[in-house]
Design a protein around this motif. Structure first.
Motif, PDB file in Angstrom:
ATOM      1  N   LEU A  28       0.802  -1.365  -0.171  1.00  0.00           N
ATOM      2  CA  LEU A  28       0.243   0.561  -0.006  1.00  0.00           C
ATOM      3  C   LEU A  28       0.887   1.078   0.264  1.00  0.00           C
ATOM      4  N   LEU A  29       2.234   1.408   0.580  1.00  0.00           N
ATOM      5  CA  LEU A  29       2.829   2.140   0.784  1.00  0.00           C
ATOM      6  C   LEU A  29       3.704   2.218  -0.568  1.00  0.00           C
ATOM      7  N   ARG A  30       3.548   1.472  -1.220  1.00  0.00           N
ATOM      8  CA  ARG A  30       4.735   1.729  -2.819  1.00  0.00           C
ATOM      9  C   ARG A  30       3.758   2.126  -3.440  1.00  0.00           C
ATOM     10  N   ARG A  31       2.350   1.498  -2.857  1.00  0.00           N
ATOM     11  CA  ARG A  31       1.623   2.374  -4.313  1.00  0.00           C
ATOM     12  C   ARG A  31       1.199   3.643  -4.215  1.00  0.00           C
ATOM     13  N   ALA A  32       0.941   4.314  -2.866  1.00  0.00           N
ATOM     14  CA  ALA A  32       1.562   6.186  -2.742  1.00  0.00           C
ATOM     15  C   ALA A  32       1.981   6.082  -3.796  1.00  0.00           C
ATOM     16  N   ARG A  33       3.445   6.250  -3.088  1.00  0.00           N
ATOM     17  CA  ARG A  33       4.598   6.777  -5.136  1.00  0.00           C
ATOM     18  C   ARG A  33       4.680   8.307  -4.636  1.00  0.00           C
ATOM     19  N   LEU A  34       4.836   8.380  -3.043  1.00  0.00           N
ATOM     20  CA  LEU A  34       4.941   9.719  -2.760  1.00  0.00           C
ATOM     21  C   LEU A  34       6.292  10.413  -3.044  1.00  0.00           C
ATOM     22  N   PRO A  35       6.245  11.538  -3.311  1.00  0.00           N
ATOM     23  CA  PRO A  35       7.108  12.872  -3.935  1.00  0.00           C
ATOM     24  C   PRO A  35       8.403  12.612  -3.033  1.00  0.00           C
ATOM     25  N   GLU A  36       9.251  13.295  -3.853  1.00  0.00           N
ATOM     26  CA  GLU A  36      10.706  13.434  -2.561  1.00  0.00           C
ATOM     27  C   GLU A  36      10.016  14.728  -1.674  1.00  0.00           C
ATOM     28  N   SER A  37      10.917  14.403  -0.514  1.00  0.00           N
ATOM     29  CA  SER A  37      10.759  14.907   0.659  1.00  0.00           C
ATOM     30  C   SER A  37       9.660  14.781   0.904  1.00  0.00           C
ATOM     31  N   ALA A  38       8.947  13.736   0.868  1.00  0.00           N
ATOM     32  CA  ALA A  38       7.377  13.901   1.216  1.00  0.00           C
ATOM     33  C   ALA A  38       7.586  14.014   2.662  1.00  0.00           C
TER      34      ALA A  38
END
Length: 251
Positions: A28-38
């Motif tokens: 689930l966390l990988r699927r979030a694909r957070l940006p740099e410096s999230a």
């Protein structure tokens, strides 16, 4: 013995305080694909198992965790130190509903803690206040896998309208101005692992720490196990929704 301490002890062997495996938390966390410096906010973080995993995945992310459990926050601090991420997480000992909206976040988590806000819809509406445009929320909530029996309701101390079915749960979350961009529905084996861990860990602690607290812990474990085995097993489900704020007002 305080309920918060009982919960802390019961989660020693399953720090993810929800019927979700570690592999699926990571998924689930990988699927979030957070940006740099999230920036990440975890409301009702407990021992911060989700957020610490997120900080391991996103090495330049920083986070805030909020919870009322001093024992849970202490465990979170110790795990953050052991993981080498203590400089990237701030922990706040206060009710999640009272945490100020002082900045905007890329991801806000509230997994298994919607009771802190009075239910799913109030939680989603509250979470939305912290999000950046197109920000994401991970909200974990119970739902009825099938119509609950009177016995299941009695053992849960619940009402038929306390949860929706799965379609109703998705609709309720989306009514607060979100789109569901992914979700994971826990299976029975995850529920069983969670419940056997919760009750078994507490019983083991009671056996190894005789005294009045042990009696209270043992009673809590057996009451919980009976409610699960004779009441809500296969009746109550759990879904973790990955939601994106779509800019629309609440319905």
């Amino acid at each position: 013995m305080e309920r918060q301490l009982i919960s802390h002890l019961a989660h020693r062997d399953h720090p993810i305080a929800a019927p979700v495996s570690g592999a699926h938390v990571t998924r689930l966390l990988r699927r979030a694909r957070l940006p740099e410096s999230a920036r990440i906010l975890d409301l009702g973080c407990g021992e911060a198992a989700w957020t610490l995993r997120a900080l391991a995945l996103y090495e330049d992310a920083t986070a805030d965790g909020v919870d009322i459990s001093a024992d849970g926050l202490k465990a979170a601090e110790e795990r953050a130190d052991a993981q080498g991420v203590w400089e990237r997480i701030r922990l706040h000992g206060r009710p999640a509903a009272d945490f100020p909206v002082a900045e905007q976040y890329d991801l806000v988590l509230c997994v298994g803690a919607t009771h802190a806000f009075g239910g799913l819809v109030p939680t989603a509406e509250h979470v939305r206040r912290y999000l950046k445009p197109n920000g994401l929320a991970l909200i974990g909530e119970g739902f009825w896998e099938r119509e609950p029996t009177p016995e299941a309701l009695a053992r849960l101390g619940s009402r038929p309208d306390e949860f929706h079915d799965l379609p109703g749960t998705v609709a309720a979350a989306e009514s607060a101005g979100f789109d569901t961009v992914y979700a994971y529905t826990s299976d029975l084996s995850e529920w069983d692992d969670y419940e056997w861990s919760w009750t078994g860990t507490l019983l083991r602690w009671a056996n190894e720490h005789p005294g009045p607290d042990a009696d209270a812990a043992r009673a809590a474990a057996r009451e919980h196990r009976d409610a699960w085995l004779h009441g809500y097993r296969g009746v109550l489900g759990f879904v973790t929704l990955l939601l994106q704020h779509n800019g629309q007002p609440s319905q």
